[in-house]
Design a protein around this motif. Sequence first.
Motif, PDB file in Angstrom:
ATOM      1  N   UNK A   1       0.828  -1.207   0.000  1.00  0.00           N
ATOM      2  CA  UNK A   1       0.000   0.000   0.000  1.00  0.00           C
ATOM      3  C   UNK A   1       0.864   1.259   0.000  1.00  0.00           C
ATOM      4  N   UNK A   2       1.900   1.284   0.823  1.00  0.00           N
ATOM      5  CA  UNK A   2       2.773   2.453   0.894  1.00  0.00           C
ATOM      6  C   UNK A   2       3.496   2.687  -0.425  1.00  0.00           C
ATOM      7  N   UNK A   3       4.002   1.618  -1.028  1.00  0.00           N
ATOM      8  CA  UNK A   3       4.713   1.768  -2.297  1.00  0.00           C
ATOM      9  C   UNK A   3       3.772   2.197  -3.406  1.00  0.00           C
ATOM     10  N   UNK A   4       2.606   1.579  -3.480  1.00  0.00           N
ATOM     11  CA  UNK A   4       1.695   1.869  -4.579  1.00  0.00           C
ATOM     12  C   UNK A   4       0.972   3.192  -4.387  1.00  0.00           C
ATOM     13  N   UNK A   5       0.377   3.385  -3.219  1.00  0.00           N
ATOM     14  CA  UNK A   5      -0.436   4.587  -2.992  1.00  0.00           C
ATOM     15  C   UNK A   5       0.413   5.847  -2.918  1.00  0.00           C
ATOM     16  N   UNK A   6       1.603   5.744  -2.417  1.00  0.00           N
ATOM     17  CA  UNK A   6       2.483   6.904  -2.347  1.00  0.00           C
ATOM     18  C   UNK A   6       3.428   6.904  -3.545  1.00  0.00           C
ATOM     19  N   UNK A   7       4.087   5.783  -3.780  1.00  0.00           N
ATOM     20  CA  UNK A   7       5.088   5.699  -4.846  1.00  0.00           C
ATOM     21  C   UNK A   7       4.524   5.914  -6.235  1.00  0.00           C
ATOM     22  N   UNK A   8       3.452   5.230  -6.574  1.00  0.00           N
ATOM     23  CA  UNK A   8       2.870   5.372  -7.916  1.00  0.00           C
ATOM     24  C   UNK A   8       2.195   6.733  -8.079  1.00  0.00           C
ATOM     25  N   UNK A   9       1.562   7.207  -7.033  1.00  0.00           N
ATOM     26  CA  UNK A   9       0.878   8.495  -7.092  1.00  0.00           C
ATOM     27  C   UNK A   9       1.853   9.625  -7.424  1.00  0.00           C
ATOM     28  N   UNK A  10       3.056   9.568  -6.841  1.00  0.00           N
ATOM     29  CA  UNK A  10       3.996  10.670  -7.076  1.00  0.00           C
ATOM     30  C   UNK A  10       4.401  10.763  -8.541  1.00  0.00           C
ATOM     31  N   UNK A  11       4.455   9.640  -9.243  1.00  0.00           N
ATOM     32  CA  UNK A  11       4.790   9.675 -10.668  1.00  0.00           C
ATOM     33  C   UNK A  11       3.715  10.430 -11.443  1.00  0.00           C
ATOM     34  N   UNK A  12       2.468  10.158 -11.130  1.00  0.00           N
ATOM     35  CA  UNK A  12       1.355  10.815 -11.816  1.00  0.00           C
ATOM     36  C   UNK A  12       1.339  12.309 -11.503  1.00  0.00           C
ATOM     37  N   UNK A  13       1.460  12.664 -10.221  1.00  0.00           N
ATOM     38  CA  UNK A  13       1.386  14.077  -9.818  1.00  0.00           C
ATOM     39  C   UNK A  13       2.492  14.890 -10.480  1.00  0.00           C
ATOM     40  N   UNK A  14       3.743  14.410 -10.428  1.00  0.00           N
ATOM     41  CA  UNK A  14       4.836  15.180 -11.013  1.00  0.00           C
ATOM     42  C   UNK A  14       4.720  15.258 -12.531  1.00  0.00           C
ATOM     43  N   UNK A  15       4.381  14.166 -13.168  1.00  0.00           N
ATOM     44  CA  UNK A  15       4.264  14.175 -14.630  1.00  0.00           C
ATOM     45  C   UNK A  15       3.167  15.137 -15.085  1.00  0.00           C
ATOM     46  N   UNK A  16       2.013  15.081 -14.431  1.00  0.00           N
ATOM     47  CA  UNK A  16       0.933  16.003 -14.803  1.00  0.00           C
ATOM     48  C   UNK A  16       1.319  17.448 -14.505  1.00  0.00           C
ATOM     49  N   UNK A  17       2.044  17.661 -13.427  1.00  0.00           N
ATOM     50  CA  UNK A  17       2.478  19.015 -13.079  1.00  0.00           C
ATOM     51  C   UNK A  17       3.471  19.574 -14.092  1.00  0.00           C
ATOM     52  N   UNK A  18       4.214  18.693 -14.743  1.00  0.00           N
ATOM     53  CA  UNK A  18       5.225  19.106 -15.737  1.00  0.00           C
ATOM     54  C   UNK A  18       4.699  19.057 -17.164  1.00  0.00           C
ATOM     55  N   UNK A  19       3.436  18.768 -17.323  1.00  0.00           N
ATOM     56  CA  UNK A  19       2.880  18.573 -18.659  1.00  0.00           C
ATOM     57  C   UNK A  19       3.183  19.724 -19.612  1.00  0.00           C
TER      58      UNK A  19
END
Length: 114
Positions: free
Chosen positions: A91-109
């Motif tokens: 849960x920690x790896x997926x909910x935090x780890x995977x989420x950060x990839x989406x947030x940063x990528x969308x923020x840098x779009x």
Amino acid sequence: TGRSSATKRTEVLLSGSVDETAAQACRKGGAGIAAYVDHTLDGEVRKFVDLLREHHADGLDLLVNNAFFMPKPDGLFFATPLWQQPCRLFDEQFCIGARNHVVLTLSCRQLLEK
């Protein structure tokens, strides 16, 4: 690692620092920016994206977005077979780890689209 800097080592089991990674990118002809970012905090991610905009107003050719959340305790994570680890580690790896990839990528779009 992104958790350590030249003056502060935060992980004993993993080597490297944000400073070393940025220096390697520069030696290879890129533009590395050494920045410690806690990707669990959206405000820090926004500050980092502002820093990228400041240094790369013309856009980004490549975003190395490889943050990883390391569950604690590290010994349990590294020494225990996956099938014997508690679900909270996933849960920690997926909910935090995977989420950060989406947030940063969308923020840098916008920077990536230039």
